[in-house]
Motif scaffolding. Structure first.
Motif, PDB file in Angstrom:
ATOM      1  N   GLN A 138      -5.331  -8.490   4.566  1.00  0.00           N
ATOM      2  CA  GLN A 138      -6.751  -7.803   4.652  1.00  0.00           C
ATOM      3  C   GLN A 138      -7.343  -8.874   5.746  1.00  0.00           C
ATOM      4  OE1 GLN A 138      -8.968  -8.054   1.280  1.00  0.00           O
ATOM      5  NE2 GLN A 138      -9.801  -6.038   1.734  1.00  0.00           N
ATOM      6  N   GLN A 156       3.664   4.247   5.531  1.00  0.00           N
ATOM      7  CA  GLN A 156       3.150   3.385   4.750  1.00  0.00           C
ATOM      8  C   GLN A 156       3.669   3.337   3.376  1.00  0.00           C
ATOM      9  OE1 GLN A 156       0.562   1.520   6.036  1.00  0.00           O
ATOM     10  NE2 GLN A 156       0.140   0.158   4.409  1.00  0.00           N
ATOM     11  N   GLY A 159       0.016  -0.832  -0.242  1.00  0.00           N
ATOM     12  CA  GLY A 159      -1.373  -1.248   0.528  1.00  0.00           C
ATOM     13  C   GLY A 159      -2.014  -0.290   1.387  1.00  0.00           C
ATOM     14  N   GLU A 160      -2.969  -0.478   2.130  1.00  0.00           N
ATOM     15  CA  GLU A 160      -3.757   0.450   3.190  1.00  0.00           C
ATOM     16  C   GLU A 160      -3.929  -0.423   4.379  1.00  0.00           C
ATOM     17  OE1 GLU A 160      -7.391   1.178   1.281  1.00  0.00           O
ATOM     18  OE2 GLU A 160      -6.334   2.519  -0.476  1.00  0.00           O
ATOM     19  N   LYS A 161      -3.872   0.609   5.519  1.00  0.00           N
ATOM     20  CA  LYS A 161      -4.204   0.005   6.702  1.00  0.00           C
ATOM     21  C   LYS A 161      -4.954   1.109   7.542  1.00  0.00           C
ATOM     22  CE  LYS A 161      -1.667  -3.218   9.865  1.00  0.00           C
ATOM     23  NZ  LYS A 161      -0.380  -3.903  10.327  1.00  0.00           N
ATOM     24  N   LYS A 201      -2.575   5.224   3.523  1.00  0.00           N
ATOM     25  CA  LYS A 201      -2.316   4.687   2.198  1.00  0.00           C
ATOM     26  C   LYS A 201      -0.805   4.776   1.906  1.00  0.00           C
ATOM     27  CE  LYS A 201      -7.038   5.933   0.376  1.00  0.00           C
ATOM     28  NZ  LYS A 201      -7.756   6.540  -0.607  1.00  0.00           N
ATOM     29  N   ALA A 218      -5.418  -4.278   8.451  1.00  0.00           N
ATOM     30  CA  ALA A 218      -5.232  -3.940   7.019  1.00  0.00           C
ATOM     31  C   ALA A 218      -6.489  -4.032   6.231  1.00  0.00           C
ATOM     32  CB  ALA A 218      -4.244  -4.997   6.424  1.00  0.00           C
ATOM     33  N   SER A 222      -2.973  -6.314   0.912  1.00  0.00           N
ATOM     34  CA  SER A 222      -1.701  -6.636   1.614  1.00  0.00           C
ATOM     35  C   SER A 222      -1.406  -5.134   2.080  1.00  0.00           C
ATOM     36  CB  SER A 222      -0.862  -7.163   0.840  1.00  0.00           C
ATOM     37  OG  SER A 222      -0.516  -6.333  -0.184  1.00  0.00           O
ATOM     38  N   SER A 223      -0.698  -5.015   3.367  1.00  0.00           N
ATOM     39  CA  SER A 223      -0.176  -3.904   3.668  1.00  0.00           C
ATOM     40  C   SER A 223       1.403  -4.047   4.228  1.00  0.00           C
ATOM     41  CB  SER A 223      -1.243  -3.440   4.907  1.00  0.00           C
ATOM     42  OG  SER A 223      -0.312  -2.347   5.845  1.00  0.00           O
ATOM     43  N   HIS A 225       4.019  -1.403   6.442  1.00  0.00           N
ATOM     44  CA  HIS A 225       4.480  -0.360   7.058  1.00  0.00           C
ATOM     45  C   HIS A 225       5.685  -0.406   7.680  1.00  0.00           C
ATOM     46  CE1 HIS A 225       2.195  -1.402  10.579  1.00  0.00           C
ATOM     47  NE2 HIS A 225       3.136  -0.578  11.149  1.00  0.00           N
TER      48      HIS A 225
END
Length: 404
Positions: A138, A156, A159-161, A201, A218, A222-223, A225
């Motif tokens: 993050q 992905q 997590g998310e970015k 997502k 991010a 955490s992310s 991909h």
């Protein structure tokens, strides 16, 4: 997996008509869509293959700056008996605790899930698909605004970015010093205005045509991909094919007219170059040459094996393990799924009709849904009073878990 599954609900026909090599595309999926491609357990297993990694294949970045290899690697012998800088788990973990991003290069064939996406892209005749895993934390950015010299398909998986997609696009850049030498000041000016912010997502996909400016950050703790770089056959490749063809042309093997600075010498050179160009124009219309180029474009993909050593001897493959440490892992994908009590009974809510559970199964379900993934053996050890295989089978059937 094929291109239709990768793009759904967008159809391949719509993609090629409206987006391919024209504009970015964000496809929203769902937690289950790419759950089998890669997860934390598989990442750890890959990293534990220590002899496979070097400072070239495993890189670290802290807020856009590359971490020097000597700060997370030690000198060691590779599996090819070559001296390399090999990553050390403790040093990698130390940098990651500081927020450094981790990049695993050339992973597109290392697991069945990673390979499935590669095959889908190559099977659609888009070109050679090469994949890198990006693990970030993050509020830490690995790279500033930039473009890539290939199409990008970002998948992905954790997590998310947030991706900043800018309006600027370089005109079909290639991996050559004239493009690699452009400084960040040039990129900041050339990226233009912000076109859109895309929140990826787990289960989402982002397609960026070659040369499109972007950067990412991010948003979740955490992310993870996978960025698949897809390298299409180029017009420049025709020149390489023609170079092989003109080996059989005496005109191209002759010396060029000597140049002594006179007008007649220059005229002779101009005439000869014109003859060469005219012959090239004839060659590119030759059906045999066109067939070679057609085959090159059609087969522009990596060799992905399809090994089956037992089948070559007429033997059956061994049965896949039913579970356990060396068997399948199961990953929760139904958002908000949880066991709830209804009077004296328990049910699992989260996907479709509520699933009846015994009290021990409800306890086991709550335990496994709190984990990123679980094996049958782990579930059996944690809850020995439950039929682990049966419970996992029911949860997969209900869409609560997927097998990875």
């Amino acid at each position: 997996m094929d291109l239709a599954q990768l793009l759904a609900p967008v159809t391949p026909e719509q993609f090629f008509a409206e987006y391919y090599d024209k504009q970015p595309l964000h496809v929203k999926g769902g937690a289950a869509k790419f759950a089998s491609v890669l997860g934390w357990r598989q990442i750890n297993r890959l990293l534990d293959m220590t002899h496979m990694w070097s400072s070239h294949s495993l890189k670290m970045y802290e807020d856009g700056v590359a971490v020097p290899p000597e700060q997370y690697c030690v000198s060691a012998l590779s599996r090819d008996n070559q001296q390399v800088m090999q990553p050390v788990a403790g040093k990698v973990a130390e940098w990651m605790r500081k927020g450094a991003s981790l990049v695993l290069n050339d992973v597109d064939s290392l697991t069945p899930g990673l390979n499935a996406v590669s095959r889908a892209l190559e099977g659609a005749l888009l070109g050679k698909a090469q994949g890198n895993v990006y693990i970030s934390w993050q509020s830490h950015k690995a790279f500033p605004a930039h473009y890539d010299t290939h199409d990008v398909w970002a998948v992905q998986v954790e997590g998310e970015k947030t991706w900043n997609v800018w309006e600027g696009r370089a005109e079909w850049p290639i991996s050559h010093p004239i493009f690699r030498g452009e400084g960040q000041a040039h990129h900041e000016q050339a990226k233009g205005r912000l076109r859109e912010k895309v929140l990826l997502k787990a289960g989402d996909l982002l397609y960026l045509p070659r040369g499109w400016y972007h950067d990412a950050l991010a948003e979740a703790p955490s992310s993870v991909h996978i960025a698949y770089g897809v390298h299409a056959a180029l017009g420049m490749d025709v020149m390489n094919i023609l170079l092989e063809r003109v080996l059989y042309e005496p005109l191209f093997r002759q010396p060029l007219p000597r140049q002594d600075g006179t007008a007649s010498a220059k005229f002779a050179l101009t005439q000869r170059v014109g003859q060469l160009g005219a012959r090239l124009a004839e060659l590119v219309k030759d059906p045999g040459v066109i067939n070679v180029i057609e085959g090159y474009v059609h087969n522009h993909r990596f060799n992905r094996g399809d090994n089956d050593l037992l089948a070559t001897r007429g033997l059956a493959a061994p049965a896949a393990p039913a579970g356990g440490e060396d068997g399948a892992s199961f990953r929760p994908v139904a958002e908000g799924a949880k066991p709830v009590r209804r009077g004296a009974d328990w049910v699992l809510k989260g996907a479709g009709s509520p699933l009846p559970l015994t009290p021990p199964e409800a306890e086991a379900a709550a335990w496994l849904l709190a984990r990123p993934d679980v094996t049958e053996a782990e579930l059996g050890r944690a809850h020995p009073g439950v039929d682990a295989a049966g419970l996992l089978r029911r949860l997969v059937g209900a869409g609560i878990l997927v097998t990875i």
